[in-house]
Design an enzyme around this catalytic site. Sequence first.
Site, PDB file in Angstrom:
ATOM      1  N   THR A 103     -56.679  75.075  53.886  1.00  0.00           N
ATOM      2  CA  THR A 103     -57.415  74.682  52.688  1.00  0.00           C
ATOM      3  C   THR A 103     -56.486  74.314  51.541  1.00  0.00           C
ATOM      4  O   THR A 103     -56.920  74.187  50.397  1.00  0.00           O
ATOM      5  CB  THR A 103     -58.370  75.807  52.246  1.00  0.00           C
ATOM      6  OG1 THR A 103     -57.618  76.996  51.980  1.00  0.00           O
ATOM      7  CG2 THR A 103     -59.413  76.074  53.328  1.00  0.00           C
TER       8      THR A 103
ATOM      9  N   TYR B 167     -44.667  78.992  68.632  1.00  0.00           N
ATOM     10  CA  TYR B 167     -43.929  78.439  67.502  1.00  0.00           C
ATOM     11  C   TYR B 167     -43.049  79.491  66.830  1.00  0.00           C
ATOM     12  O   TYR B 167     -43.417  80.660  66.753  1.00  0.00           O
ATOM     13  CB  TYR B 167     -44.912  77.846  66.485  1.00  0.00           C
ATOM     14  CG  TYR B 167     -45.866  76.860  67.116  1.00  0.00           C
ATOM     15  CD1 TYR B 167     -45.398  75.687  67.700  1.00  0.00           C
ATOM     16  CD2 TYR B 167     -47.242  77.117  67.165  1.00  0.00           C
ATOM     17  CE1 TYR B 167     -46.263  74.781  68.299  1.00  0.00           C
ATOM     18  CE2 TYR B 167     -48.124  76.220  67.751  1.00  0.00           C
ATOM     19  CZ  TYR B 167     -47.624  75.052  68.329  1.00  0.00           C
ATOM     20  OH  TYR B 167     -48.483  74.169  68.924  1.00  0.00           O
TER      21      TYR B 167
END
Length: 265
Positions: free
Chosen positions: A177, A104
């Site tokens: 998170t 990526y």
Amino acid sequence: MHSTFKPYLYWKQYSVDPFGKCELADIQLLSGTLRNVGHGIVMDINTTNADVVNISEGPLSYVYRAYEIKLRYANNDSKGSEHTINGNHFVGEIQIMAYNVDLYPTPKNASQRVKGMAILTAFLELSDQRNKALTPIIESMKNVHEHRGHKATIHHLSLDELIPKTDLFITYEGSLTEPGCHETVTWIIFNRPIYVSRDQLMTLRTIYTKNKHRPLHSIQTNSRPIMAINHRVIRTNINFPKPTNLCTMDKKTKFRVNPLYEDRV
């Protein structure tokens, strides 16, 4: 039967010149920008024409590049970490964010894709001694602690001194998170904490946020509540034999029958 993986991480720091040539750097010191993001502080690691840190092997199938450091903590000692050991919190965690440079182009792109992210984390534990490796961050706090969006430049941060001196870790496949909590992360949790003094921890806790919509207020916690394991496989290299160049006749067992059933095999 349990899955196996290369049990030791490989860290390598490169100097990248404008022509793309990579060489092993002699001095493993990082520079970057410390930011007040409103719910805590983040250090953006400078990866443009500077030293970059690549992380591979261990449970990682690709090469990941460190681009950001996050600190998780709360306003009291009973919580702060985003992981627990036997249900017990630590006062905080330091998280080294890395993205998959094999597949990526950017961290944003990688964060939403399969095998896109690796997060290396160490618990923070209170000590009577100051952690010198945290000094560049702690000293820069005075320039960013009051207002969201404030920034400060950091030089000479030693990642090698910041992480625990251990090869042992626990790993699992999980999520980010923060929104949108994409399930794209290989978490690697070191088996030893790093230490922080009471005054250093209190400096972290003085982070404030203020903008035109909200008055000045302190951060209560910037850690996500503990989530259910949900059948995730938790793996570790603890008690794995260390690699050696010596010849040995010892077998490296991948599968072992329960002793109760050995006489039936």
